[in-house]
Design a protein around this motif. Structure first.
Motif, PDB file in Angstrom:
ATOM      1  N   ARG A   1       7.290  -0.299  16.798  1.00  0.00           N
ATOM      2  CA  ARG A   1       8.615  -0.096  17.407  1.00  0.00           C
ATOM      3  C   ARG A   1       8.576  -0.369  18.915  1.00  0.00           C
ATOM      4  O   ARG A   1       9.619  -0.637  19.511  1.00  0.00           O
ATOM      5  CB  ARG A   1       9.086   1.336  17.142  1.00  0.00           C
ATOM      6  CG  ARG A   1       9.352   1.615  15.670  1.00  0.00           C
ATOM      7  CD  ARG A   1       9.637   3.078  15.396  1.00  0.00           C
ATOM      8  NE  ARG A   1       9.955   3.295  13.991  1.00  0.00           N
ATOM      9  CZ  ARG A   1      10.134   4.490  13.443  1.00  0.00           C
ATOM     10  NH1 ARG A   1      10.005   5.590  14.179  1.00  0.00           N
ATOM     11  NH2 ARG A   1      10.431   4.596  12.162  1.00  0.00           N
ATOM     12  N   ALA A   2       7.422  -0.254  19.502  1.00  0.00           N
ATOM     13  CA  ALA A   2       7.207  -0.576  20.917  1.00  0.00           C
ATOM     14  C   ALA A   2       5.737  -0.369  21.223  1.00  0.00           C
ATOM     15  O   ALA A   2       5.168   0.657  20.868  1.00  0.00           O
ATOM     16  CB  ALA A   2       8.050   0.321  21.836  1.00  0.00           C
ATOM     17  N   TRP A   3       5.134  -1.396  21.844  1.00  0.00           N
ATOM     18  CA  TRP A   3       3.784  -1.233  22.395  1.00  0.00           C
ATOM     19  C   TRP A   3       2.678  -1.366  21.359  1.00  0.00           C
ATOM     20  O   TRP A   3       1.618  -0.786  21.518  1.00  0.00           O
ATOM     21  CB  TRP A   3       3.668   0.117  23.111  1.00  0.00           C
ATOM     22  CG  TRP A   3       2.871   0.083  24.388  1.00  0.00           C
ATOM     23  CD1 TRP A   3       3.139  -0.666  25.484  1.00  0.00           C
ATOM     24  CD2 TRP A   3       1.695   0.850  24.704  1.00  0.00           C
ATOM     25  NE1 TRP A   3       2.221  -0.412  26.464  1.00  0.00           N
ATOM     26  CE2 TRP A   3       1.327   0.519  26.016  1.00  0.00           C
ATOM     27  CE3 TRP A   3       0.943   1.790  24.027  1.00  0.00           C
ATOM     28  CZ2 TRP A   3       0.227   1.075  26.659  1.00  0.00           C
ATOM     29  CZ3 TRP A   3      -0.162   2.356  24.657  1.00  0.00           C
ATOM     30  CH2 TRP A   3      -0.514   1.996  25.951  1.00  0.00           C
ATOM     31  N   GLY A   4       2.873  -2.148  20.298  1.00  0.00           N
ATOM     32  CA  GLY A   4       1.749  -2.318  19.391  1.00  0.00           C
ATOM     33  C   GLY A   4       2.004  -3.243  18.222  1.00  0.00           C
ATOM     34  O   GLY A   4       3.106  -3.308  17.684  1.00  0.00           O
TER      35      GLY A   4
ATOM     36  N   PHE B   1       7.923   1.382  27.885  1.00  0.00           N
ATOM     37  CA  PHE B   1       7.349   2.497  27.130  1.00  0.00           C
ATOM     38  C   PHE B   1       6.203   3.129  27.908  1.00  0.00           C
ATOM     39  O   PHE B   1       6.097   4.362  28.001  1.00  0.00           O
ATOM     40  CB  PHE B   1       6.857   2.008  25.773  1.00  0.00           C
ATOM     41  CG  PHE B   1       6.185   3.070  24.947  1.00  0.00           C
ATOM     42  CD1 PHE B   1       6.931   3.972  24.209  1.00  0.00           C
ATOM     43  CD2 PHE B   1       4.801   3.172  24.912  1.00  0.00           C
ATOM     44  CE1 PHE B   1       6.317   4.964  23.447  1.00  0.00           C
ATOM     45  CE2 PHE B   1       4.182   4.160  24.160  1.00  0.00           C
ATOM     46  CZ  PHE B   1       4.941   5.051  23.425  1.00  0.00           C
ATOM     47  N   ALA B   2       5.325   2.288  28.466  1.00  0.00           N
ATOM     48  CA  ALA B   2       4.188   2.813  29.220  1.00  0.00           C
ATOM     49  C   ALA B   2       4.649   3.602  30.440  1.00  0.00           C
ATOM     50  O   ALA B   2       4.098   4.657  30.758  1.00  0.00           O
ATOM     51  CB  ALA B   2       3.271   1.671  29.644  1.00  0.00           C
TER      52      ALA B   2
ATOM     53  N   ALA C   1       7.579  10.205  25.189  1.00  0.00           N
ATOM     54  CA  ALA C   1       7.877   8.772  25.077  1.00  0.00           C
ATOM     55  C   ALA C   1       7.952   8.344  23.611  1.00  0.00           C
ATOM     56  O   ALA C   1       8.830   7.569  23.213  1.00  0.00           O
ATOM     57  CB  ALA C   1       6.817   7.956  25.817  1.00  0.00           C
ATOM     58  N   VAL C   2       7.046   8.868  22.802  1.00  0.00           N
ATOM     59  CA  VAL C   2       7.063   8.558  21.368  1.00  0.00           C
ATOM     60  C   VAL C   2       8.303   9.149  20.704  1.00  0.00           C
ATOM     61  O   VAL C   2       8.940   8.505  19.861  1.00  0.00           O
ATOM     62  CB  VAL C   2       5.775   9.086  20.695  1.00  0.00           C
ATOM     63  CG1 VAL C   2       5.901   9.037  19.170  1.00  0.00           C
ATOM     64  CG2 VAL C   2       4.572   8.268  21.149  1.00  0.00           C
ATOM     65  N   ARG C   3       8.663  10.374  21.091  1.00  0.00           N
ATOM     66  CA  ARG C   3       9.855  10.997  20.514  1.00  0.00           C
ATOM     67  C   ARG C   3      11.090  10.157  20.812  1.00  0.00           C
ATOM     68  O   ARG C   3      11.922   9.910  19.928  1.00  0.00           O
ATOM     69  CB  ARG C   3      10.040  12.408  21.079  1.00  0.00           C
ATOM     70  CG  ARG C   3      11.127  13.221  20.360  1.00  0.00           C
ATOM     71  CD  ARG C   3      11.567  14.420  21.171  1.00  0.00           C
ATOM     72  NE  ARG C   3      12.259  14.001  22.384  1.00  0.00           N
ATOM     73  CZ  ARG C   3      13.527  13.569  22.410  1.00  0.00           C
ATOM     74  NH1 ARG C   3      14.238  13.492  21.298  1.00  0.00           N
ATOM     75  NH2 ARG C   3      14.089  13.201  23.551  1.00  0.00           N
ATOM     76  N   GLU C   4      11.221   9.685  22.044  1.00  0.00           N
ATOM     77  CA  GLU C   4      12.365   8.860  22.421  1.00  0.00           C
ATOM     78  C   GLU C   4      12.330   7.515  21.701  1.00  0.00           C
ATOM     79  O   GLU C   4      13.380   6.986  21.313  1.00  0.00           O
ATOM     80  CB  GLU C   4      12.378   8.664  23.934  1.00  0.00           C
ATOM     81  CG  GLU C   4      12.634   9.953  24.709  1.00  0.00           C
ATOM     82  CD  GLU C   4      12.512   9.766  26.214  1.00  0.00           C
ATOM     83  OE1 GLU C   4      12.279   8.615  26.658  1.00  0.00           O
ATOM     84  OE2 GLU C   4      12.635  10.763  26.955  1.00  0.00           O
TER      85      GLU C   4
END
Length: 297
Positions: free
Chosen positions: A164-167, A271-272, A283-286
């Motif tokens: 979903r973001a960053w991977g 995200f970072a 950040a993961v929750r959002e």
């Protein structure tokens, strides 16, 4: 027995038991994990007493992925003099600085070495069995999918939410294990599946109620252990030849490159930055909130 920082190793009869042992951190992956895993697998593979290798996690789950908190704190548990190794936190943090020029091969050198450690499970001569309970997510799936047999608890949660973001799953095994359609269904959404679904989809071989998982996995492992060691090695080599012919190595190389790129997009940097400001949990929750499966920070 050599002391490990992230796992324990023991031989019990014909079974080598490798157990991730950072339960207070969800068995999250550090720079030590792939090195220690490969070492433990090699010990089992060359031990004449051992017929089968069982991999599991201590505590509430199998493995919750990479310990991103360590990354944020600038301490990835890497060895070597700071600034001289691609595994050093300082080198990687500098390479992830949006104000600097990103070197994708520094990123690749780091992640490909993690993958090599995990791949020891696939390339070991002897069969490897993963026992998944609680959660096996993100980098935890990179490890588990290298095993020859996966046995799961009915309620275990499995998937790769970082898409979903960053991977991107750096080992590139999802399509090989699930097929094109189902792999895309998971990775195009970052959704998780249960242990029961994992069996239905062909990702795992058995699913059992959590309270029965240990006993049922042990029954399978002991049946494998009853086989002659040379037969086990020959069967695994023969069947692995078909899997490797599908292009597993190429999938891993391409996926590792894209995993690095995903952390250097606008969304990846965003995200970072949010993780630095509010912490990784928030950040993961959002990140997950729009999908309706966000956990409290």
């Amino acid at each position: 027995m050599e002391d490990y920082r992230t796992l324990t190793y023991e031989v019990d009869g014909r079974v080598a038991r490798i157990t991730f042992d950072r339960p207070e951190h969800g068995n999250a992956i550090t720079a030590d994990t792939p090195v220690e895993l490969a070492d433990a697998v090699e010990r089992a593979d060359t031990d004449r007493r051992v017929h089968v290798i069982l991999l599991s996690g201590r505590g509430k789950g199998f493995c919750g992925g990479y310990d991103l908190g360590l990354f944020a704190e600038g301490d990835m548990g890497a060895s070597g003099e700071a600034g001289t190794s691609v595994l050093d936190a300082t080198v990687q943090l500098e390479n992830h600085d949006p104000n600097r020029t990103w070197d994708p091969m520094v990123d690749y050198q780091m992640m490909s070495r993690f993958n090599r450690g995990y791949a020891s499970l696939l390339h070991a001569n002897k069969p490897t069995v993963a026992k998944l309970h609680g959660f096996a997510v993100a980098g935890g799936t990179d490890i588990a999918l290298h095993c020859d047999q996966i046995v799961v608890a009915d309620d275990v949660r499995i998937g790769y939410p970082p898409t979903r973001a960053w991977g991107v799953p750096a080992t590139g095994l999802w399509a090989h294990r699930l097929g094109d359609q189902r792999a895309k269904r998971l990775l195009l959404t970052g959704d998780l599946i249960t242990g029961k679904q994992a069996v239905e989809w062909g990702l795992a071989i058995e699913s059992h109620p959590a309270e029965e998982l240990d006993a049922r996995t042990e029954a399978l492992v002991q049946r494998i252990a009853a086989m002659p060691q040379n037969q086990l090695i020959m069967v695994k080599l023969a069947l692995n030849s078909a899997l490797l012919a599908q292009g597993v190595a190429t999938s891993g190389m391409v996926s590792t490159v894209f995993d690095g790129i995903s952390r250097h997009t606008a969304e990846g940097y965003g995200f970072a930055q949010r993780a630095v400001e509010a912490g990784f949990r928030e950040a993961v929750r959002e990140r997950d909130e729009p999908f309706g499966d966000a956990k409290p920070s």
